[in-house]
Design an enzyme around this catalytic site. Sequence first.
Site, short mmCIF file in Angstrom:
data_model
loop_
_atom_site.label_atom_id
_atom_site.label_comp_id
_atom_site.label_asym_id
_atom_site.label_seq_id
_atom_site.Cartn_x
_atom_site.Cartn_y
_atom_site.Cartn_z
N ASP A 175 37.80 33.55 37.09
CA ASP A 175 37.89 32.68 38.45
C ASP A 175 36.80 31.80 38.30
O ASP A 175 36.75 30.84 39.31
CB ASP A 175 37.99 33.30 39.72
CG ASP A 175 39.41 34.21 39.84
OD1 ASP A 175 40.27 33.71 39.20
OD2 ASP A 175 39.36 34.89 40.61
N TYR A 231 49.47 36.52 34.41
CA TYR A 231 48.96 37.52 33.60
C TYR A 231 48.84 37.09 32.24
O TYR A 231 48.37 37.51 31.42
CB TYR A 231 49.60 38.94 33.75
CG TYR A 231 49.38 39.67 35.08
CD1 TYR A 231 48.17 40.07 35.21
CD2 TYR A 231 50.23 39.39 36.35
CE1 TYR A 231 47.70 40.89 36.54
CE2 TYR A 231 49.75 40.14 37.48
CZ TYR A 231 48.57 40.74 37.64
OH TYR A 231 48.47 41.19 38.71
N ARG A 237 39.04 49.72 37.23
CA ARG A 237 38.48 49.43 38.56
C ARG A 237 37.64 50.55 39.21
O ARG A 237 38.67 51.46 39.03
CB ARG A 237 39.28 48.46 39.39
CG ARG A 237 39.94 46.93 38.97
CD ARG A 237 40.39 46.30 39.94
NE ARG A 237 41.07 44.91 39.48
CZ ARG A 237 40.37 43.97 39.25
NH1 ARG A 237 39.06 43.81 39.65
NH2 ARG A 237 41.17 43.05 38.83
N ASP A 291 31.33 40.32 39.62
CA ASP A 291 30.53 40.64 40.63
C ASP A 291 30.27 42.10 40.95
O ASP A 291 29.41 42.89 41.29
CB ASP A 291 30.61 39.76 41.75
CG ASP A 291 31.75 39.67 42.45
OD1 ASP A 291 32.62 40.21 42.05
OD2 ASP A 291 32.04 39.43 43.75
N ARG A 335 45.48 35.44 31.52
CA ARG A 335 44.41 36.27 31.38
C ARG A 335 44.48 37.23 30.06
O ARG A 335 43.20 37.81 29.78
CB ARG A 335 43.94 37.08 32.62
CG ARG A 335 44.97 38.23 33.07
CD ARG A 335 44.38 38.88 34.23
NE ARG A 335 45.00 40.38 34.27
CZ ARG A 335 44.24 41.30 34.93
NH1 ARG A 335 43.64 40.90 35.96
NH2 ARG A 335 44.88 42.46 34.77
N THR A 391 31.54 44.58 39.29
CA THR A 391 30.86 45.43 38.20
C THR A 391 28.97 45.35 38.02
O THR A 391 28.60 46.30 37.79
CB THR A 391 31.46 44.85 36.71
OG1 THR A 391 33.01 45.26 36.78
CG2 THR A 391 30.91 45.53 35.58
#
Length: 500
Positions: free
Chosen positions: A267, A420, A211, A237, A423, A239
């Site tokens: 999400d 976690y 990030r 968004d 994902r 990124t």
Amino acid sequence: MSVYHKVTVSQTTSLYRFKTPLLFSSYFYTTLSFTSPEKKHRRIRSSMASNGVDEIKLVEGPAGYVLEDVPHLSDYILDLPTYPNPLQSNAAYSVVRQYFVDEDDTVQEKIVVHKDSPRGTHFRRAGPRQKVYFKPSDVRACIVTCGGLCPGLNTVIREIVCGLHFMYGVTEVIGVDCGFRGFYSKNTVALTPKTVSDIHKRGGTILGTSRGGHDTSKIVDNIQDREINQVYIIGGDGTQKGASAIYKEIRRRGLNVAVAGIPKTIDNDIPVIDKSFGFDTAVEEAQRAINAAHVEATSVENGIGLVKLMGRYSGFIAMYATLASRDVDCCLIPESPFYLEGKGGLYEFIAKRLRENGHMVIVIAEGAGQDLVAESIDQQDASGNKLLKDVGLWMSLKIKEHFAKQSVMDITLKYIDPTYMIRAIPANASDNVYSTLLAQSAVHGAMAGYTGFVSGLVNGRHTYIPFNRITERQNKVVITDRMWARMLSSTNQPSFMNPS
């Protein structure tokens, strides 16, 4: 105060209107009205910053038709050469009767209209064009993944590489290591169909991710130094906001570089598109956690299974997982406020359901009930997302404390947090197919010279969407919509709207 200039160009029978503020302008407006027979209903309007970079391309037609077009390299680089699309001689496409997308093909954003409704907003349809703006032997492409993990990331990487190689004959593709900062602080890796052949079977991303770390100038310097002319950016968004900044800087420098985004968020909170890749896999995997909570709850007297699912600002995973499961008694999401104490509150509903059934399953999205959590957190992560309190753990403690004080019934509560685990898994079949088509659409768009766009599914059709539409807001569950009503009907829970 503004000054207007009107110029009539007789050779093209077109009228150009320029609106320029007298002093320091933020925007520059252009209108072209075509009076030729074939274009008499067409009007193109663009809005761009004074430096000519922040452009919004609109094409207007009869009955309220509006095309929100995406930028093209020819918008700012004159006399670009074109080449026949290699797909014309591709054996895989020889069986397709019409494999090139017509330039006038568009996809409507909203398909439910009234008889007197205007035709509304459209997006350019994705797909291969007859002419390409890059000679395959000259293409040097790069791929970068940013933000959190999501099922399908490796599939997108694989299909960009394979699409460029097998459809267009591109041989130079590199992967940028560990997100945006990898452009100037990490090494790159060579990507070939052989090196990516099995990566879709793994979770995560083979390129690594991070990030933040977005220094636009350094990134574009690196793109220039490496002679990269196609950039594929996979992320959410935040990124895509970074991708938009990269495109603007590339355009400001006048570089012949196409920038294509593939929107990613587990999400499902990216607007305009039907859904984001990885969402179906997340909902499917969430069933395992809900089923485990149901087993735990039904195995004891007054058992409660509490499951926390992802959904920082949007409760789509929680809502769809609840609808799919049918074992959930209560679903709590960020968009729908709730309260705990008093008549009509959550505690009263839990007691009622336990008396009726002897057990209960609650699903809560990670962003729900943050206003109820005692300690507020103002910190943000590197992507600018607010750091949230663990509402699932907090909720489990509050429920236990309440029933211990009431001494009316003894409860057994099991808290499950599969965040976690969900994902990090590989994409399921549905998301693998979807990721493949998104990647191929991005490749077709970049080769056709489009830039500053994301590929996305709109009303079941793949399209090219301008960056500004993806980053302007977050997609949220509409609690006055039918889907939320269906969920409430499924759980038979109250709306928890506080009378005060």
